[in-house]
Design an enzyme around this catalytic site. Structure first.
Site, PDB file in Angstrom:
ATOM      1  N   LYS A  52       3.861   0.757   9.718  1.00 21.86           N
ATOM      2  CA  LYS A  52       4.015   1.998   8.966  1.00 21.86           C
ATOM      3  C   LYS A  52       3.438   3.182   9.723  1.00 21.86           C
ATOM      4  O   LYS A  52       3.941   4.291   9.625  1.00 21.86           O
ATOM      5  CB  LYS A  52       3.347   1.864   7.589  1.00 21.86           C
ATOM      6  CG  LYS A  52       4.296   1.283   6.558  1.00 21.86           C
ATOM      7  CD  LYS A  52       3.691   1.302   5.172  1.00 21.86           C
ATOM      8  CE  LYS A  52       2.960   0.025   4.911  1.00 21.86           C
ATOM      9  NZ  LYS A  52       2.317  -0.039   3.613  1.00 21.86           N
ATOM     10  N   ARG A  87       5.011 -13.027   9.601  1.00 21.84           N
ATOM     11  CA  ARG A  87       5.695 -11.748   9.387  1.00 21.84           C
ATOM     12  C   ARG A  87       7.106 -11.818   9.934  1.00 21.84           C
ATOM     13  O   ARG A  87       7.392 -12.578  10.855  1.00 21.84           O
ATOM     14  CB  ARG A  87       5.007 -10.629  10.174  1.00 21.84           C
ATOM     15  CG  ARG A  87       3.644 -10.281   9.765  1.00 21.84           C
ATOM     16  CD  ARG A  87       3.091  -9.228  10.726  1.00 21.84           C
ATOM     17  NE  ARG A  87       3.443  -7.895  10.287  1.00 21.84           N
ATOM     18  CZ  ARG A  87       2.722  -7.209   9.399  1.00 21.84           C
ATOM     19  NH1 ARG A  87       1.635  -7.723   8.870  1.00 21.84           N
ATOM     20  NH2 ARG A  87       3.088  -6.005   9.028  1.00 21.84           N
ATOM     21  N   GLU A 143       0.870  -1.175   0.000  1.00 18.55           N
ATOM     22  CA  GLU A 143       0.000   0.000   0.000  1.00 18.55           C
ATOM     23  C   GLU A 143       0.909   1.228   0.000  1.00 18.55           C
ATOM     24  O   GLU A 143       1.812   1.325   0.843  1.00 18.55           O
ATOM     25  CB  GLU A 143      -0.880  -0.007   1.253  1.00 18.55           C
ATOM     26  CG  GLU A 143      -1.798   1.205   1.273  1.00 18.55           C
ATOM     27  CD  GLU A 143      -2.766   1.215   2.443  1.00 18.55           C
ATOM     28  OE1 GLU A 143      -2.743   0.290   3.270  1.00 18.55           O
ATOM     29  OE2 GLU A 143      -3.543   2.187   2.525  1.00 18.55           O
TER      30      GLU A 143
HETATM   31  P1  ATP Z   1       1.836  -2.049   8.027  1.00 22.49           P
HETATM   32  O1  ATP Z   1       0.975  -2.879   8.925  1.00 22.49           O
HETATM   33  O2  ATP Z   1       3.145  -1.688   8.600  1.00 22.49           O
HETATM   34  O3  ATP Z   1       1.133  -0.866   7.441  1.00 22.49           O
HETATM   35  P2  ATP Z   1       1.206  -3.632   5.822  1.00 22.49           P
HETATM   36  O4  ATP Z   1       1.235  -5.099   5.967  1.00 22.49           O
HETATM   37  O5  ATP Z   1      -0.121  -2.988   5.840  1.00 22.49           O
HETATM   38  O6  ATP Z   1       2.202  -3.000   6.833  1.00 22.49           O
HETATM   39  P3  ATP Z   1       1.546  -3.423   3.020  1.00 22.49           P
HETATM   40  O7  ATP Z   1       2.085  -2.308   2.241  1.00 22.49           O
HETATM   41  O8  ATP Z   1       0.108  -3.731   2.908  1.00 22.49           O
HETATM   42  O9  ATP Z   1       1.943  -3.163   4.518  1.00 22.49           O
HETATM   43  O10 ATP Z   1       2.393  -4.736   2.763  1.00 22.49           O
HETATM   44  C1  ATP Z   1       2.710  -5.220   1.489  1.00 22.49           C
HETATM   45  C2  ATP Z   1       3.053  -6.669   1.605  1.00 22.49           C
HETATM   46  O11 ATP Z   1       4.169  -6.849   2.463  1.00 22.49           O
HETATM   47  C3  ATP Z   1       1.901  -7.467   2.179  1.00 22.49           C
HETATM   48  O12 ATP Z   1       1.764  -8.658   1.438  1.00 22.49           O
HETATM   49  C4  ATP Z   1       2.329  -7.714   3.594  1.00 22.49           C
HETATM   50  O13 ATP Z   1       1.788  -8.903   4.064  1.00 22.49           O
HETATM   51  C5  ATP Z   1       3.845  -7.783   3.471  1.00 22.49           C
HETATM   52  N1  ATP Z   1       4.470  -7.412   4.733  1.00 22.49           N
HETATM   53  C6  ATP Z   1       4.294  -6.273   5.439  1.00 22.49           C
HETATM   54  N2  ATP Z   1       4.981  -6.299   6.590  1.00 22.49           N
HETATM   55  C7  ATP Z   1       5.627  -7.490   6.627  1.00 22.49           C
HETATM   56  C8  ATP Z   1       6.492  -8.129   7.563  1.00 22.49           C
HETATM   57  N3  ATP Z   1       6.845  -7.533   8.710  1.00 22.49           N
HETATM   58  N4  ATP Z   1       6.957  -9.356   7.257  1.00 22.49           N
HETATM   59  C9  ATP Z   1       6.618  -9.954   6.112  1.00 22.49           C
HETATM   60  N5  ATP Z   1       5.809  -9.416   5.193  1.00 22.49           N
HETATM   61  C10 ATP Z   1       5.303  -8.206   5.431  1.00 22.49           C
HETATM   62 MG    MG Z   2      -1.654  -3.456   4.368  1.00 24.29          MG
END
Ligand code: ATP
Ligand code: MG
Length: 558
Positions: free
Chosen positions: A270, A260, A34
C-alpha cells in the site's frame, strides 16, 4: 455464487479437525484491513478465503477495520474498502472497528499491569533498539522494567491523560528479553500519539494500542474461531497466544498463517501504491492499470473473474509469484463466453465503394455471439463508405501470410460483402489517407464465383459509426518483480511508459448507448467496457487483449 465444489486446503483441514474434536462448534472469521489505502488483488485472496470459509461452514465473517494508526488512516478509505468487499460479492455479518475496543483494550492493559505483566518504559526508541539485542544476541532488560505496579498504573493513566510527549514513554509487555523470538522481547503494547484526529474516535485518545495487542483481543471479543493472516505474522503467533492467555477474554481464537498473493508486473504494498497515486504516476487509486480492486473494476474485470482467479490459485504456506497471464486468462475465458461481439475500428481508414448507390444503406442482422443464440442479434448498417483498420491494408502484401486488403486485392468485410481496393489516395507526404474501391453485390453471406477470398476484416460504416476514445491499457511495469529488482535505484524506473495508449476510433452505432456494466468483445481487437467515469462522449477501456501478446514478445527474447 459460482462454486461447483468446495476447495480443500490446509486451513479447511485444520477447521475440520477443530470441529471434529469439539474444540469449536461453529466457524467465525474476519477480514481485517487497515483503512490506509485501497484494497488490492492480494487482499482479495484474504477476502475470498475468510468469507468463503464462513459461507461454506455456515459460519460468520466480520469486516473489521484495523484502525490503530490515525496518522495514516482516513474515512474515505473505510468507504472504499466497504464498497470493494461488497463488489466482490460478499456481505459481512458484523462491521467493527478496532477503535470500538479502545476502552476495553485499555482495561486489558491495566489488567496486565496489575498482574505484573506489563510496565511503562522510559527508554527512547533508539535506546529500545539497542537493548533489544539481535537474532544472535539476547536483549537486555530495561532499567524501568521493575517499576512497581502502582507506579506503572499511575504513569499509564497519565500517558492516557496526555501528560507526556510522543515517544517519551511506552507500555511494554514483560515477557523475556532473551527469547530467541524477537517479538517476545518485551514488545511495545501502547505508544503515545498526541494531537491526531482519529476518523472514528476524534481526539478522545492520545494513547494508541499496537497491532500485536489489538488484534488478538479484537478477535477474541468478536468470538472469532479462526484468525487467518499472512505468513509474516507466523513469528507473532506466540505473542498473539501470550496476550490471549494473560487477559480475561471470552475465548482463544486460533491464528493460522497462509502465503501472500504476489503478482508479476505490479507492486502490491500500500505504501508503494500510495506513492504512485500521490506522485501522479497513475490517475488515482482506480486507475485501470492499478492492481487495486477499484482499478480492476474500472478496467472491466468482473467480481466473478477475480473470485475464480483466487480460487484457482488455492491456499498454501509456500510463497508464490503468480504470472500476470493467469489473471488475464481468467477474465478472457469468462468474457469469451459472456461478452457480446461488436465491431470497432481503432485506426480508421476510409474506404469508398464507388459502385454502391450513393445514398443507399442496408441494415445487416448480426448475431451478438457466435456460439450463444440466446444473446440475440443487432442491426449493423452498411453503406458506400466504411472504415477499416489501417493495419488491415497494405499497398503490397509483405508476405503470403498477409490475408488482408492490398491494392488490387479483395477481402471480406465481416458479416458483409467482399470488397476490392482499386486506388490509394495519398497526401503530399505520401501518407495513405483514403482508399477507393468497389464491392461485389453477389457476396453477402455467399462465396464469390470462381475465386477464393480468404481474408476477413472488421469494419464500421463511416456514415453511421460513432467516434470513440479507446484506452488501450497494458501492464504498469515492464519488469516482472519491479520492487525486488536490485539493479535499479528506484522501483519506479520499471514503470512501463506505454502502459496507456489512447486512440481515436470509430465504433458501430449499437455501442453509442453502451452501458458501462456491459462488456464487449471488439472483434479482432480485444475485450472492452465503457468507462464509467464522467468523460464526455464515448470512452472505452480495454480490459484485456484477445490473446497473450506478451508471451510472443517474451518468446522473441525482447
Ligand atoms: P500492505 O503491506 O500493502 O500495507 P497489509 O497486509 O498491511 O498490506 P492490511 O490492510 O493490513 O494490509 O491487510 C488486511 C488483510 O489482508 C490482512 O489479513 C493481510 O494479511 C491480508 N493481505 C494483505 N495483502 C495480502 C496479499 N498480498 N495476499 C494475501 N493476503 C493479503
Ligand atoms: Mg497491515
Amino acid at each position: 455464487m459460482d462454486r461447483p465444489d468446495k476447495p480443500s486446503n490446509f486451513i479447511r483441514q485444520i477447521i475440520d479437525a477443530d470441529l471434529a474434536a469439539g474444540r469449536v462448534d461453529h466457524v467465525a472469521t474476519r477480514f481485517p484491513p487497515e483503512p490506509n489505502g485501497y484494497l488490492h488483488i492480494g487482499h482479495a485472496k484474504s477476502i475470498v478465503l475468510n468469507f468463503g470459509i464462513a459461507r461454506d461452514y455456515g459460519g460468520t465473517c466480520n469486516l473489521r477495520f484495523d484502525d490503530t494508526n490515525p496518522a495514516k488512516e482516513e474515512e474515505h478509505f473505510v468507504k472504499a474498502i466497504e464498497e470493494d468487499v461488497r463488489w466482490l460479492g460478499y456481505a459481512w455479518d458484523g462491521l467493527y472497528f478496532a477503535s470500538d475496543y479502545f476502552e476495553q483494550l485499555y482495561g486489558f492493559a491495566v489488567e496486565l499491569i496489575e498482574k505484573g505483566l506489563a510496565y511503562v518504559d522510559d527508554l527512547t526508541p533508539e535506546q529500545m533498539r539497542e537493548y533489544r539485542g539481535t537474532l544472535t544476541e539476547p536483549g537486555r532488560n530495561s532499567p524501568y522494567r521493575d517499576r512497581s505496579v502502582a507506579e506503572n498504573l499511575d504513569l499509564f493513566r497519565r500517558m492516557r491523560a496526555g501528560e507526556f510527549p510522543d515517544g517519551s514513554r511506552t507500555l511494554r509487555a514483560k515477557i523475556d528479553m532473551a527469547s530467541p523470538n524477537l517479538n517476545l522481547r518485551d514488545p511495545v503494547l501502547y505508544r503515545i500519539r498526541r494531537g491526531l484526529i482519529h476518523h472514528q474516535t476524534g481526539d478522545a485518545w492520545c494513547l494508541y494500542p499496537m497491532y500485536d495487542f489489538t488484534h488478538p483481543i479484537s478477535d477474541a471479543l468478536e468470538g472469532i474461531t479462526h484468525s487467518l493472516c499472512t505468513l509474516e505474522f507466523e513469528d507473532h503467533r506466540p505473542l498473539y497466544d501470550w496476550v490471549l492467555e494473560h487477559v480475561s477474554v471470552p475465548c482463544h481464537p486460533r491464528q493460522i498463517e497462509f502465503a501472500r498473493l504476489n503478482l508479476q508486473y505490479t507492486v502490491m504494498s500500500k505504501r508503494k501504491l500510495t506513492q504512485l497515486v500521490d506522485e501522479g504516476l497513475v490517475a488515482g487509486w482506480d486507475d485501470p492499470r492499478m492492481p487495486t480492486l477499484a482499478g480492476l473494476r474500472r478496467r472491466g474485470y468482473t467480481p466473478s473473474s477475480i473470485r475464480r482467479f483466487i480460487e484457482r490459485l488455492g491456499v498454501s504456506k509456500a510463497d508464490n509469484l503468480v504470472e500476470y497471464e493467469q489473471l488475464e486468462g481468467v477474465i478472457r475465458d469468462e468474457l469469451d463466453k459472456t461478452a457480446a461481439r461488436r465491431m470497432a475500428v481503432l485506426r480508421p481508414l476510409r474506404l469508398t465503394l464507388t459502385n454502391y448507390p450513393e445514398d443507399g444503406e442496408e441494415w445487416l442482422t448480426v448475431a451478438n455471439h457466435p456460439k450463444d443464440e440466446g444473446m440475440g442479434t443487432r442491426q449493423v448498417p452498411f453503406c458506400r463508405e466504411v472504415y477499416i483498420d489501417r493495419n488491415d491494408f497494405m499497398e503490397v502484401a509483405p508476405n503470403k501470410k498477409f490475408k488482408r486488403l492490398v491494392l488490387g486485392g479483395e477481402v471480406r468485410l465481416r458479416y458483409g460483402y467482399v470488397v476490392r481496393c482499386d486506388e490509394v489516395v495519398k497526401d503530399d507526404d505520401g501518407n495513405i489517407i483514403e482508399l477507393i474501391g468497389s464491392y461485389d453485390p453477389d457476396t453477402l453471406g455467399r462465396n464469390p464465383e470462381g475465386r477464393k477470398v480468404k481474408g476477413v476484416i472488421h469494419w464500421v460504416s463511416a456514415r453511421h459509426g460513432v467516434p470513440a476514445e479507446l484506452r488501450l491499457y497494458d501492464r504498469l511495469f515492464r519488469h516482472p518483480t519491479p520492487d525486488a529488482d536490485k539493479s535499479v535505484a528506484d522501483w519506479k524506473e520499471h514503470l512501463n511508459p506505454d502502459s496507456l495508449q489512447i486512440v481515436s476510433g470509430v465504433v458501430e452505432p449499437a455501442l453509442a448507448e453502451a452501458d458501462p456494466e456491459q462488456r464487449f468483445q471488439f472483434e479482432r481487437e480485444g475485450y472492452f467496457r465503457r468507462d464509467p467515469g464522467q468523460a464526455e462522449g464515448l470512452v472505452f477501456n480495454r480490459i484485456v487483449g484477445l490473446r497473450d501478446s506478451w508471451a510472443k514478445i517474451a518468446g522473441q527474447g525482447k
